[in-house]
Design a protein around this motif. Structure first.
Motif, PDB file in Angstrom:
ATOM      1  N   ALA A   1      -1.856-131.372 -44.326  1.00 24.47           N
ATOM      2  CA  ALA A   1      -2.437-130.420 -43.374  1.00 24.47           C
ATOM      3  C   ALA A   1      -3.912-130.733 -43.132  1.00 24.47           C
ATOM      4  O   ALA A   1      -4.392-130.688 -41.987  1.00 24.47           O
ATOM      5  N   GLN A   2      -4.653-131.055 -44.207  1.00 24.28           N
ATOM      6  CA  GLN A   2      -6.064-131.415 -44.061  1.00 24.28           C
ATOM      7  C   GLN A   2      -6.212-132.692 -43.247  1.00 24.28           C
ATOM      8  O   GLN A   2      -7.100-132.805 -42.388  1.00 24.28           O
ATOM      9  N   LEU A   3      -5.355-133.674 -43.528  1.00 24.17           N
ATOM     10  CA  LEU A   3      -5.421-134.955 -42.821  1.00 24.17           C
ATOM     11  C   LEU A   3      -5.174-134.770 -41.323  1.00 24.17           C
ATOM     12  O   LEU A   3      -5.931-135.297 -40.492  1.00 24.17           O
ATOM     13  N   VAL A   4      -4.137-134.035 -40.986  1.00 25.87           N
ATOM     14  CA  VAL A   4      -3.784-133.849 -39.576  1.00 25.87           C
ATOM     15  C   VAL A   4      -4.876-133.071 -38.848  1.00 25.87           C
ATOM     16  O   VAL A   4      -5.194-133.366 -37.681  1.00 25.87           O
ATOM     17  N   GLU A   5      -5.466-132.095 -39.522  1.00 20.42           N
ATOM     18  CA  GLU A   5      -6.546-131.333 -38.892  1.00 20.42           C
ATOM     19  C   GLU A   5      -7.772-132.221 -38.668  1.00 20.42           C
ATOM     20  O   GLU A   5      -8.420-132.150 -37.628  1.00 20.42           O
ATOM     21  N   ARG A   6      -8.084-133.057 -39.648  1.00 19.78           N
ATOM     22  CA  ARG A   6      -9.256-133.926 -39.561  1.00 19.78           C
ATOM     23  C   ARG A   6      -9.024-135.105 -38.622  1.00 19.78           C
ATOM     24  O   ARG A   6      -9.948-135.583 -37.952  1.00 19.78           O
TER      25      ARG A   6
END
Length: 377
Positions: free
Chosen positions: A155-160
């Motif tokens: 989730a963090q990767l996709v948001e970033r």
């Protein structure tokens, strides 16, 4: 207290400007037991390491009331840079300023990674990094399943990084988290363009008997009886059969979450804890180690570069999951995985992978990257 001048720092002392800089400099001085800290003094220059990084980040978060992760020290290492970062005025370049995709770093069993400054300098300031930090290590929700930890990171990767090629680096047992992230990203239609594993290994508590049995099987297949030239074939056959019967009936008992808690608590009582007196860190770490011991990784068909040391033998069960891997023994010891040497190798790997990916349409990134593995096979 130790006199700052005794450290023989290259950075001249600069008086902190403003209340926030002064507060953070005071926290530095307390953690490092120094009489004073200058606004431009760098964390690693004054003797910082992973253990002190945890303590410092926790104290800064408590004193300022703002979230400051351990991994934030990777980009912001002085009281002045930390103050600017917390104030939203960091001098660090904006995301994507270098025109390259970010590199995502996955920690090992301690729950975070803090590479040496020389590691960071290899890439230049315009290369963006995202360093994952174990959920719950400084409070909040923690997890006892690799699937859940990986979901947080995905989730963090996709948001970033909502689009474009994905570059991931895993440290040590973080390889298992990387494999789960790869599976979850594949479901989202975001295959990993290049995965680099730095000295990967399975947890030591994970299936000791089974691991030994796999080695015995490999020895038998290559005609290498472990008893040596003095071992009679009949005796070896009897011992092998006995070992097989024992392994079939009994494996080492699986460790429980409570047993991991007790081990970490014992380390804390002996003064060897990474974060003494911070129970949420102990709980989050215990859950991570428990999760690693139980996780059954899924196969990853993408390109994998394994940079290893002789002291870390790649477990055959992990190798079987990586059909497109290339393994190179490049480190003399495990401690080199966060140095400039590792960073230089990673940089060349990622540049070549991106060059291959750039020659194909975006939807063929995983196919374009295959040429690198094919040439090296």
């Amino acid at each position: 207290m130790i006199a700052r001048e005794s450290l023989d720092l290259q950075t001249p002392y600069e008086l902190p400007a403003g209340s926030l800089e002064a507060l953070i400099a005071g926290v530095f001085a307390e953690v490092f037991e120094l009489d004073r800290i200058g606004a431009a003094d760098e964390f690693f220059d004054v003797g910082g390491d992973s253990l002190l990084g945890e303590v410092l980040s926790e104290q800064i978060s408590q004193r300022t009331g703002q979230d400051f992760k351990i991994s934030d020290l990777f980009e912001h290492g002085s009281p002045r840079e930390i103050a600017r970062f917390l104030s939203g005025k960091s001098s660090q370049p904006a995301m994507g300023a270098g025109g390259r995709p970010p590199i995502f770093l996955i920690h090992g069993r301690v729950g975070f990674t803090l590479p040496k400054p020389s590691f960071r300098k290899v890439f230049g300031e315009d290369q963006e990094f995202h360093v994952f930090e174990l959920p719950g290590i400084r409070g909040g929700q923690s997890y006892d399943r690799i699937e859940d930890i990986a979901a947080v990171y995905v989730a963090q990767l996709v948001e970033r990084h909502p689009q474009g090629p994905i570059l991931i680096v895993s440290f040590c047992v973080g390889a298992l988290i990387a494999l789960e992230m790869a599976a979850q990203l594949a479901v989202r239609g975001r295959p990993i363009a290049q995965l680099v594993m730095l000295d990967p290994s399975l947890p030591k508590n994970r299936g000791v008997d089974l691991k030994r049995e796999r080695k015995r099987k490999a020895q038998r297949e290559h005609g290498e009886p472990p008893l040596g030239p003095f071992g009679a074939q009949a005796l070896w056959q009897k011992m092998r059969d006995a070992a097989g019967r024992i392994a079939a009936k009994r494996e080492d008992p699986a460790e429980t979450l409570q047993s991991f808690r007790e081990k970490l608590l014992t380390k804390e009582e002996r003064g060897r804890s990474k974060m003494p007196g911070v129970p949420q860190s102990l709980e989050a770490r215990a859950k991570l180690q428990f999760a690693l011991s139980r996780y059954k990784p899924r196969k990853f068909d993408g390109p994998v570069e394994i940079l290893a040391s002789p002291e870390r033998e790649l477990d055959s069960s992990l190798a079987d999951l990586l059909p497109r891997r290339r393994t190179r023994l490049v480190f003399e010891e495990h401690g080199e995985i966060s140095t400039a040497k590792a960073a230089s190798l990673m940089q060349s790997i990622f540049e070549e992978a991106l060059a291959d990916a750039g020659s194909s349409p975006p939807h063929e990134l995983s196919i374009g990257s295959m040429s690198l593995a094919a040439r090296e096979a």
